[in-house]
Motif scaffolding. Structure first.
Motif, PDB file in Angstrom:
ATOM      1  N   GLN A 343      22.752  21.258   0.551  1.00  0.00           N
ATOM      2  CA  GLN A 343      22.464  20.057  -0.035  1.00  0.00           C
ATOM      3  C   GLN A 343      23.386  19.387  -1.047  1.00  0.00           C
ATOM      4  O   GLN A 343      24.230  19.979  -1.544  1.00  0.00           O
ATOM      5  CB  GLN A 343      21.164  20.417  -1.171  1.00  0.00           C
ATOM      6  CG  GLN A 343      20.673  19.203  -1.884  1.00  0.00           C
ATOM      7  CD  GLN A 343      19.518  19.479  -3.149  1.00  0.00           C
ATOM      8  OE1 GLN A 343      19.540  20.730  -3.184  1.00  0.00           O
ATOM      9  NE2 GLN A 343      19.019  18.512  -3.596  1.00  0.00           N
ATOM     10  N   VAL A 345      24.340  15.859  -3.602  1.00  0.00           N
ATOM     11  CA  VAL A 345      23.698  14.825  -4.062  1.00  0.00           C
ATOM     12  C   VAL A 345      24.565  13.561  -4.431  1.00  0.00           C
ATOM     13  O   VAL A 345      25.792  13.982  -4.864  1.00  0.00           O
ATOM     14  CB  VAL A 345      23.033  15.194  -5.540  1.00  0.00           C
ATOM     15  CG1 VAL A 345      22.562  14.314  -6.352  1.00  0.00           C
ATOM     16  CG2 VAL A 345      22.015  16.573  -5.211  1.00  0.00           C
ATOM     17  N   LYS A 346      24.221  12.454  -3.999  1.00  0.00           N
ATOM     18  CA  LYS A 346      25.081  11.348  -4.039  1.00  0.00           C
ATOM     19  C   LYS A 346      23.911  10.291  -4.657  1.00  0.00           C
ATOM     20  O   LYS A 346      23.237  10.097  -4.225  1.00  0.00           O
ATOM     21  CB  LYS A 346      25.718  10.755  -2.954  1.00  0.00           C
ATOM     22  CG  LYS A 346      26.724  11.639  -2.163  1.00  0.00           C
ATOM     23  CD  LYS A 346      27.150  11.118  -0.854  1.00  0.00           C
ATOM     24  CE  LYS A 346      28.193  12.027  -0.071  1.00  0.00           C
ATOM     25  NZ  LYS A 346      28.624  11.798   1.000  1.00  0.00           N
ATOM     26  N   LYS A 347      24.521   9.575  -5.837  1.00  0.00           N
ATOM     27  CA  LYS A 347      23.905   8.531  -6.550  1.00  0.00           C
ATOM     28  C   LYS A 347      22.400   9.093  -6.689  1.00  0.00           C
ATOM     29  O   LYS A 347      21.490   8.327  -6.489  1.00  0.00           O
ATOM     30  CB  LYS A 347      23.993   7.266  -5.801  1.00  0.00           C
ATOM     31  CG  LYS A 347      25.475   6.701  -5.713  1.00  0.00           C
ATOM     32  CD  LYS A 347      25.238   5.316  -4.876  1.00  0.00           C
ATOM     33  CE  LYS A 347      26.674   4.942  -4.750  1.00  0.00           C
ATOM     34  NZ  LYS A 347      26.864   3.788  -4.029  1.00  0.00           N
ATOM     35  N   ASN A 348      22.363  10.402  -7.242  1.00  0.00           N
ATOM     36  CA  ASN A 348      20.937  10.809  -7.657  1.00  0.00           C
ATOM     37  C   ASN A 348      19.923  11.009  -6.329  1.00  0.00           C
ATOM     38  O   ASN A 348      18.915  10.956  -6.576  1.00  0.00           O
ATOM     39  CB  ASN A 348      20.101   9.971  -8.772  1.00  0.00           C
ATOM     40  CG  ASN A 348      20.961  10.042 -10.073  1.00  0.00           C
ATOM     41  OD1 ASN A 348      21.743  10.857 -10.642  1.00  0.00           O
ATOM     42  ND2 ASN A 348      21.072   8.833 -10.787  1.00  0.00           N
ATOM     43  N   LYS A 349      20.702  10.929  -5.308  1.00  0.00           N
ATOM     44  CA  LYS A 349      19.710  11.002  -4.187  1.00  0.00           C
ATOM     45  C   LYS A 349      20.237  12.264  -3.169  1.00  0.00           C
ATOM     46  O   LYS A 349      21.520  12.559  -2.985  1.00  0.00           O
ATOM     47  CB  LYS A 349      19.979   9.864  -3.191  1.00  0.00           C
ATOM     48  CG  LYS A 349      18.836  10.015  -1.896  1.00  0.00           C
ATOM     49  CD  LYS A 349      18.896   8.494  -1.274  1.00  0.00           C
ATOM     50  CE  LYS A 349      18.070   8.687   0.018  1.00  0.00           C
ATOM     51  NZ  LYS A 349      18.186   7.283   0.828  1.00  0.00           N
ATOM     52  N   SER A 350      19.241  13.415  -2.804  1.00  0.00           N
ATOM     53  CA  SER A 350      19.793  14.393  -2.311  1.00  0.00           C
ATOM     54  C   SER A 350      19.779  14.183  -0.667  1.00  0.00           C
ATOM     55  O   SER A 350      19.109  13.584  -0.101  1.00  0.00           O
ATOM     56  CB  SER A 350      18.822  15.614  -2.364  1.00  0.00           C
ATOM     57  OG  SER A 350      18.668  15.639  -3.658  1.00  0.00           O
ATOM     58  N   TYR A 351      20.761  14.844  -0.106  1.00  0.00           N
ATOM     59  CA  TYR A 351      21.173  14.816   1.424  1.00  0.00           C
ATOM     60  C   TYR A 351      21.388  16.341   1.883  1.00  0.00           C
ATOM     61  O   TYR A 351      21.894  17.243   1.010  1.00  0.00           O
ATOM     62  CB  TYR A 351      22.251  14.141   1.749  1.00  0.00           C
ATOM     63  CG  TYR A 351      22.252  12.605   1.209  1.00  0.00           C
ATOM     64  CD1 TYR A 351      21.783  11.623   2.462  1.00  0.00           C
ATOM     65  CD2 TYR A 351      22.656  12.137   0.096  1.00  0.00           C
ATOM     66  CE1 TYR A 351      21.705  10.327   1.920  1.00  0.00           C
ATOM     67  CE2 TYR A 351      22.488  10.979  -0.280  1.00  0.00           C
ATOM     68  CZ  TYR A 351      22.312   9.853   0.645  1.00  0.00           C
ATOM     69  OH  TYR A 351      22.043   8.426   0.293  1.00  0.00           O
ATOM     70  N   ASN A 371      23.795  15.747   9.736  1.00  0.00           N
ATOM     71  CA  ASN A 371      22.659  15.523   8.732  1.00  0.00           C
ATOM     72  C   ASN A 371      21.392  16.053   9.349  1.00  0.00           C
ATOM     73  O   ASN A 371      21.269  15.813  10.519  1.00  0.00           O
ATOM     74  CB  ASN A 371      22.667  13.685   8.572  1.00  0.00           C
ATOM     75  CG  ASN A 371      21.840  13.409   7.425  1.00  0.00           C
ATOM     76  OD1 ASN A 371      20.741  13.247   7.908  1.00  0.00           O
ATOM     77  ND2 ASN A 371      22.161  13.240   6.371  1.00  0.00           N
ATOM     78  N   SER A 373      18.357  14.643   8.744  1.00  0.00           N
ATOM     79  CA  SER A 373      17.630  13.573   9.019  1.00  0.00           C
ATOM     80  C   SER A 373      18.039  12.952  10.499  1.00  0.00           C
ATOM     81  O   SER A 373      17.153  12.830  11.376  1.00  0.00           O
ATOM     82  CB  SER A 373      17.734  12.525   8.126  1.00  0.00           C
ATOM     83  OG  SER A 373      17.303  12.768   6.841  1.00  0.00           O
TER      84      SER A 373
END
Length: 549
Positions: A343, A345-351, A371, A373
């Motif tokens: 995992q 986290v970029k700009k409070n978003k998880s990838y 990725n 997704s």
């Protein structure tokens, strides 16, 4: 014989035993009959005072690890008894070495009088050389009788196992004995529904421990408790608490049991001989396995699917209720090791990414990832196309029987097989009549040997050709009888908006990832489809086995 011993009062105990395993006759050797015989004997011998009763009902006589016998030894040690009475020597035991050790060494040392009524043996009186010779001989006969019965019983059980008869004393959870035939199984619906639930939850992605926790939460009785509530006296060595609980190991034993597919598998352990009680594992190739002996609770497809899931590395993060869809499926295309899920986290978003992150991997694959997704969307799209291809294959197969070329090939092969069978029968008859012609003088020795060699060569060639043509015919007709039930299962996923664990594990064996988002999907291909690929165009066959995107 000591006169004082003859006059003194003996504190006697009767010992009775019965075991079907030893071939004992229930009517004549019943525990009550033995006690009645001993009671009558003591009444005619006033010096014998019957003060204790010890019994082992259902215990073999080939060893002395019996609760009643051990309690009797404790009574001897505590001075409660100094005389033991049995109906005959076989009730005392059938191991002639151990029986002799007790009667000839241990009991005399402890001052214990031993009486075997029907064998007319009383250690107080029988001290002659003939008695000392006769006693071991009788014990040896009892031992040999037990060995003979054991061999016959085991042989009979093996015959039943080969026939697919159920001979185990414990019925698997989810089944019950058929009322009309105790060697056949019938589905026990309340328990069978739990078995189906366990398999369904495992396919959905839940772990064995999570399934066990769910069953405990639902207050589902464990297999042993269910049997006890149903009137069985079943016991288990796995129970730890007074109230049995479901555990992951309990769930796994159910998931691994092939009997739920309608296949009887028995004889996994055996006892080397009648004196060894501890079972020994038997090689899997020697198990007794017979399909279709009873109604299945779980389909073969679902059982095989779960078996593949159990063999897959399915790591689960703490607090996660189900396994991630790609767990144990994604592999590095370079080193072929299992990929990890990470995992960021970029700009409070998880990838989330799958990649080859282990430090001991080579530099050619260390660090590259894909990725999650993107992987989900790509695989979902590919699986939909795969299902379309399988549907096309099913439609093509359904028309194969009407293709003139296919019909002509099958018809030609059938005619050739019939002709080969007639020729083979002809040469076999000629071969069998040669010796009669030679014996009657119609052929000399050289003619006989030459014709025999020639006919035998023709028989061998025709037999080989017949086998080859039969194999070809089976291959051609296989398409007409194809089982395409897998396709019906896969078609259910066609309209699925998202990729789920069940859909993925049902269809995909492995996914290899490479740099630049390139992936290679290896499908979990049913054997039935592989047999049919040579009937289809090469282009269709190639893309049904594996696909790169």
């Amino acid at each position: 014989m000591n006169v004082n011993d003859e006059l003194k009062e003996w504190m006697a105990a009767d010992y009775t035993r019965l075991s079907k395993e030893d071939g004992d006759k229930e009517e004549s050797d019943s525990i009550n009959n033995q006690k009645a015989l001993i009671q009558h004997y003591t009444e005619s011998h006033p010096e014998l005072c019957l003060v204790r009763h010890y019994s082992d009902d259902g215990y073999t006589g080939v060893n002395f690890n019996r609760p009643g016998f051990q309690n009797m030894l404790e009574g001897i040690k505590e001075g409660q008894i100094n005389c033991i009475i049995v109906k005959d020597l076989s009730r005392f035991g059938r191991n002639y070495i151990e029986v002799g050790r007790y009667i000839e060494r241990i009991f005399p040392t402890l001052g214990i009088r031993f009486i075997a009524i029907n064998d007319n043996y009383d250690s107080l009186y029988n001290n002659s050389s003939s008695d000392q010779l006769l006693l071991p001989f009788k014990n040896l006969i009892n031992d040999a009788y037990s060995r003979d019965i054991s061999v016959k019983v085991r042989s009979n059980l093996d015959v039943k196992r080969r026939q697919g008869d159920f001979v185990s004393p414990s019925v698997p959870y989810g089944y019950k004995r058929l009322e009309t035939d105790k060697n056949k199984l019938a589905i026990d619906e309340p328990a069978a529904n739990i078995v189906r639930l366990i398999f369904a939850k495992r396919i959905e992605g839940q772990s064995n421990q999570q399934i066990a926790a769910l069953l405990n939460q639902m207050k589902v009785p464990t297999p042993i408790r269910y049997k006890q509530e149903s009137g069985s006296h079943a016991k288990t060595a796995f129970q730890v608490y007074s109230t049995p609980k479901w555990y992951g190991t309990t769930v796994r034993r159910i998931l691994e049991n092939e009997i739920y597919t309608g296949t009887m598998v028995q004889g996994k352990t055996y006892r080397p001989n009648y004196k060894i009680r501890k079972p020994v594992a038997r090689p899997q190739k020697d198990w007794f396995r017979k399909e279709g002996t009873h109604e299945a609770i779980i389909s073969r497809n679902d059982f095989d699917l779960v078996h593949n899931i159990l063999d897959t590395d399915t790591h689960q993060s703490a607090g996660q209720e189900t396994i991630y869809p790609f767990s144990g499926i994604v592999y590095c295309g370079n080193c072929h090791q299992s990929c990890n899920r990470k995992q960021t986290v970029k700009k409070n978003k998880s990838y989330f990414y799958y990649g080859c992150y282990l430090s001991n991997h080579t530099t050619c694959c260390k660090g590259f990832c894909i990725n999650e997704s993107y992987l989900e969307q790509t695989v979902l799209s590919t699986l939909r196309q795969y299902i379309n291809d399988l549907t096309d294959m099913e439609q093509m197969l359904s028309h194969l029987e009407n293709i003139p070329i296919q019909q002509a090939e099958v018809k030609t092969l059938t005619q050739e097989i019939q002709h080969a069978e007639v020729s083979l029968q002809k040469y076999q008859q000629l071969l069998s009549s040669l010796y009669e012609d030679y014996h009657e003088g119609l052929l000399n020795k050289d003619e006989y040997l030459d014709l025999k060699e020639s006919y035998q060569e023709q028989v061998n060639e025709l037999s080989a050709a017949l086998d080859n043509m039969t194999t070809q015919q089976d291959g051609l007709t296989a398409a007409f009888k194809a089982d395409t039930s897998h396709i019906d299962e896969f078609r259910k996923y066609m309209e699925s908006p998202v990729l789920n664990r069940k859909m993925l594990i049902s269809m995909v064996k492995k996914i290899y990832i490479y740099p630049k988002n390139r992936i290679h999907i290896v499908f979990r291909f049913p054997d039935e489809f592989e047999k049919l690929l040579h009937f289809l165009p090469d282009a269709v066959s190639d893309k049904l086995i594996a696909r790169e995107v």
